[in-house]
Design a protein around this motif. Structure first.
Motif, mmCIF file in Angstrom:
data_model
loop_
_atom_site.group_PDB
_atom_site.id
_atom_site.type_symbol
_atom_site.label_atom_id
_atom_site.label_comp_id
_atom_site.label_asym_id
_atom_site.label_seq_id
_atom_site.Cartn_x
_atom_site.Cartn_y
_atom_site.Cartn_z
ATOM 1 N N GLN A 259 -7.601 -7.357 0.990
ATOM 2 C CA GLN A 259 -6.605 -6.361 1.340
ATOM 3 C C GLN A 259 -6.250 -5.470 0.145
ATOM 4 O O GLN A 259 -6.637 -5.736 -0.991
ATOM 5 N N SER A 260 -5.468 -4.435 0.419
ATOM 6 C CA SER A 260 -5.033 -3.507 -0.625
ATOM 7 C C SER A 260 -3.828 -4.077 -1.366
ATOM 8 O O SER A 260 -2.791 -4.351 -0.764
ATOM 9 N N PHE A 261 -3.987 -4.270 -2.693
ATOM 10 C CA PHE A 261 -2.861 -4.736 -3.499
ATOM 11 C C PHE A 261 -3.129 -4.420 -4.968
ATOM 12 O O PHE A 261 -4.271 -4.171 -5.381
ATOM 13 N N PHE A 280 -7.273 -1.305 -2.403
ATOM 14 C CA PHE A 280 -6.328 -0.312 -2.930
ATOM 15 C C PHE A 280 -7.064 0.966 -3.327
ATOM 16 O O PHE A 280 -6.594 2.078 -3.057
ATOM 17 N N LEU A 281 -8.225 0.814 -3.947
ATOM 18 C CA LEU A 281 -8.996 1.988 -4.371
ATOM 19 C C LEU A 281 -9.468 2.787 -3.161
ATOM 20 O O LEU A 281 -9.449 4.026 -3.179
ATOM 21 N N ARG A 282 -9.875 2.089 -2.076
ATOM 22 C CA ARG A 282 -10.290 2.789 -0.849
ATOM 23 C C ARG A 282 -9.110 3.515 -0.217
ATOM 24 O O ARG A 282 -9.247 4.644 0.265
ATOM 25 N N LEU A 283 -7.957 2.872 -0.212
ATOM 26 C CA LEU A 283 -6.779 3.466 0.418
ATOM 27 C C LEU A 283 -6.305 4.713 -0.315
ATOM 28 O O LEU A 283 -5.941 5.712 0.308
ATOM 29 N N ASN A 328 3.669 7.858 0.175
ATOM 30 C CA ASN A 328 2.826 7.935 -1.016
ATOM 31 C C ASN A 328 1.718 8.959 -0.830
ATOM 32 O O ASN A 328 1.501 9.468 0.285
ATOM 33 N N TYR A 329 1.017 9.239 -1.925
ATOM 34 C CA TYR A 329 -0.010 10.276 -1.913
ATOM 35 C C TYR A 329 -1.320 9.752 -2.501
ATOM 36 O O TYR A 329 -1.316 9.049 -3.507
ATOM 37 N N ARG A 330 -2.427 10.134 -1.834
ATOM 38 C CA ARG A 330 -3.753 9.785 -2.328
ATOM 39 C C ARG A 330 -4.176 10.752 -3.448
ATOM 40 O O ARG A 330 -3.484 11.730 -3.743
ATOM 41 N N LYS A 331 -5.343 10.467 -4.018
ATOM 42 C CA LYS A 331 -5.845 11.333 -5.075
ATOM 43 C C LYS A 331 -6.087 12.751 -4.570
ATOM 44 O O LYS A 331 -5.886 13.736 -5.310
ATOM 45 N N VAL A 358 1.708 -5.095 -2.297
ATOM 46 C CA VAL A 358 0.752 -5.075 -1.185
ATOM 47 C C VAL A 358 1.002 -3.831 -0.347
ATOM 48 O O VAL A 358 2.138 -3.596 0.099
ATOM 49 N N GLN A 359 -0.049 -3.018 -0.132
ATOM 50 C CA GLN A 359 0.079 -1.749 0.583
ATOM 51 C C GLN A 359 -0.605 -1.822 1.948
ATOM 52 O O GLN A 359 -1.737 -2.304 2.061
ATOM 53 N N ILE A 360 0.083 -1.338 2.970
ATOM 54 C CA ILE A 360 -0.500 -1.228 4.311
ATOM 55 C C ILE A 360 -0.266 0.194 4.796
ATOM 56 O O ILE A 360 0.868 0.683 4.813
ATOM 57 N N ASN A 361 -1.354 0.861 5.158
ATOM 58 C CA ASN A 361 -1.265 2.243 5.651
ATOM 59 C C ASN A 361 -0.642 2.238 7.035
ATOM 60 O O ASN A 361 -1.217 1.741 7.993
ATOM 61 N N ASN A 362 0.550 2.795 7.136
ATOM 62 C CA ASN A 362 1.276 2.781 8.410
ATOM 63 C C ASN A 362 1.833 4.178 8.633
ATOM 64 O O ASN A 362 2.975 4.471 8.301
ATOM 65 N N ASN A 363 1.016 5.060 9.195
ATOM 66 C CA ASN A 363 1.433 6.443 9.372
ATOM 67 C C ASN A 363 2.408 6.635 10.519
ATOM 68 O O ASN A 363 2.857 7.749 10.763
ATOM 69 N N CYS A 364 2.738 5.551 11.224
ATOM 70 C CA CYS A 364 3.765 5.641 12.250
ATOM 71 C C CYS A 364 5.125 5.481 11.598
ATOM 72 O O CYS A 364 5.377 4.513 10.884
ATOM 73 N N SER A 365 6.039 6.448 11.817
ATOM 74 C CA SER A 365 7.349 6.413 11.164
ATOM 75 C C SER A 365 8.302 5.439 11.832
ATOM 76 O O SER A 365 9.381 5.160 11.322
ATOM 77 N N ASN A 366 7.918 4.904 13.044
ATOM 78 C CA ASN A 366 8.767 3.948 13.732
ATOM 79 C C ASN A 366 8.563 2.570 13.107
ATOM 80 O O ASN A 366 7.534 1.945 13.262
ATOM 81 N N GLU A 367 9.533 2.082 12.371
ATOM 82 C CA GLU A 367 9.402 0.835 11.634
ATOM 83 C C GLU A 367 9.314 -0.386 12.550
ATOM 84 O O GLU A 367 8.909 -1.452 12.122
#
Length: 400
Positions: A259-261, A280-283, A328-331, A358-367
């Motif tokens: 996973q991404s961390f 993490f690098l892929r994300l 957050n922002y990608r490269k 630990v990072q999880i891509n969650n583009n949904c703003s509904n928590e």
């Protein structure tokens, strides 16, 4: 040890001027300098104050490991903390029970710090300062009494039969110096075979300041005499590269977690990333060398909520885990909602060694959507990281 004799003899001349020993010999402090680059991490210099305190000759100490001064009642946890500090290449100030050559135990404040090469930031020596603790504190009116000696509230030592009173306004600098000298003589002449070895003594603020001052003085000498050889040293890691800070075994264990961390080191300035997973690098789109050594703030951007950033900062300062949604922002400057979990990671001695994020891509703003599954992922990664760090820590301690 015989195979290391040549290395031990050359340890100082390779790094410092030939005059460094003479300069160090003039210092009254009790201290040793060790070389972690030589097998067994031996002592390569011992001060006259150290030899007097412990009762050994120089030949009996040089080339030996510092554990020779431990004994049956030395706290194993304290030893583990010192080993952990060596492994993590960080400073430590700790109270520990040690033993003289004749077997008498005594409590001391041990202040150890790494000495870095200015050229590449690697640790070339460890400096260990020992300040004997005169005994347990107990209150006696407005004074503090320690093993029969009277202390003013500002920490100066005066035997009452000698000076009568210790009012600050009547104690001249000369008297203060006499008091300090008397305390040291008292320490070296007192019979502490009967000390309470089972209960730790508490170092006074004066003793802590004395240890810190001694470290600074000794570092100044070493820095000065390293300039002649051109192989400069420093008390701070000047050329820090996060690559290679972790042991090979820990890097391998962390690499198995998909996973991404990231892993950050709270003991280094600005708490840099010292490990970043492939996930993490892929994300984020960054290369590993663009990430290591940087604070996680580089993922923030124009619309990142400062309140959330402050919440993260507070949790880290309180050494508490936290979970947040943060933009957050990608490269490539594209944004993503990061369902982020941060947690402290402790080593085998229970001390905080790292923080894991630990990072999880969650583009949904509904928590509320999908909250259970991401939380389970968080716990899974944190658990795996903790197992890897503690296992590596225990392996290092057992090989020390």
């Amino acid at each position: 040890m015989e195979s290391n004799l040549g290395l031990i003899e050359q340890s100082f001349p390779l790094r410092y001027s030939v005059w460094v020993r003479e300069a160090l010999d003039e210092l009254d402090d009790s201290f040793v300098i060790t070389d972690p680059c030589i097998s067994g991490h031996p002592i390569v210099y011992a001060s006259s104050g150290f030899l007097k305190t412990f009762g050994y000759s120089k030949d009996e100490v040089i080339g030996k490991n510092g554990r020779m001064f431990q004994g049956p009642k030395t706290n194993r946890r304290s030893v583990m903390e010192i080993r952990e500090a060596v492994r993590e290449e960080k400073a430590i100030q700790i109270t520990i029970l040690n033993y003289r050559k004749d077997g008498t135990p005594f409590w001391m404040l041990f202040h150890m710090c790494p000495i870095y090469s200015k050229e590449d930031g690697k640790v070339v020596n460890f400096l260990g300062v020992q300040v004997p603790i005169l005994g347990k504190l107990r209150r006696a009116g407005s004074e503090v009494v320690r093993n029969g000696l009277n202390f003013c509230e500002d920490g100066n030592k005066f035997p009452e039969t000698m000076f009568g009173c210790c009012r600050r306004e009547v104690a001249s600098d000369t008297v203060m110096e006499l008091g300090r000298g008397f305390a040291l003589d008292y320490l070296s002449s007192s019979d502490d075979r009967e000390i309470e070895a089972d209960e730790p003594y508490e170092a006074s603020e004066l003793e802590k300041r004395k240890a810190t001052a001694a470290v600074n003085n000794i570092l100044s000498v070493l820095i000065h005499y390293s300039q002649t050889t051109g192989r400069l040293v420093s008390g701070k890691r000047c050329c820090l590269s996060a690559t290679g800070l972790l042991s090979a075994s820990l890097n391998i264990s962390l690499g198995r977690i998909k996973q991404s961390f990231v892993l950050t080191d709270p003991h280094l300035p600005d708490m840099p990333i010292v490990y970043a997973s492939d996930g993490f690098l892929r994300l984020t789109g960054y290369a590993r060398d663009e990430v290591l050594g940087r604070n996680c703030r580089f993922l923030s951007g124009l619309n990142t909520d400062p309140v959330t950033q402050f919440q993260i900062k507070q949790c880290i300062q309180a050494v508490q885990p936290c979970t947040v949604h943060i933009l957050n922002y990608r490269k490539d400057k594209s944004s993503f909602w990061n369902f982020l979990h941060i947690s402290p990671v402790r080593n085998a001695t229970g001390k905080v060694a790292y923080f894991v994020g630990v990072q999880i891509n969650n583009n949904c703003s509904n928590e509320e959507e999908g909250e259970l599954r991401p939380e389970m992922q968080h716990l899974s990664v944190v658990g795996a990281v903790k197992v890897a760090v503690r296992s590596s820590s225990m392996m290092s301690a057992s090989s020390s």
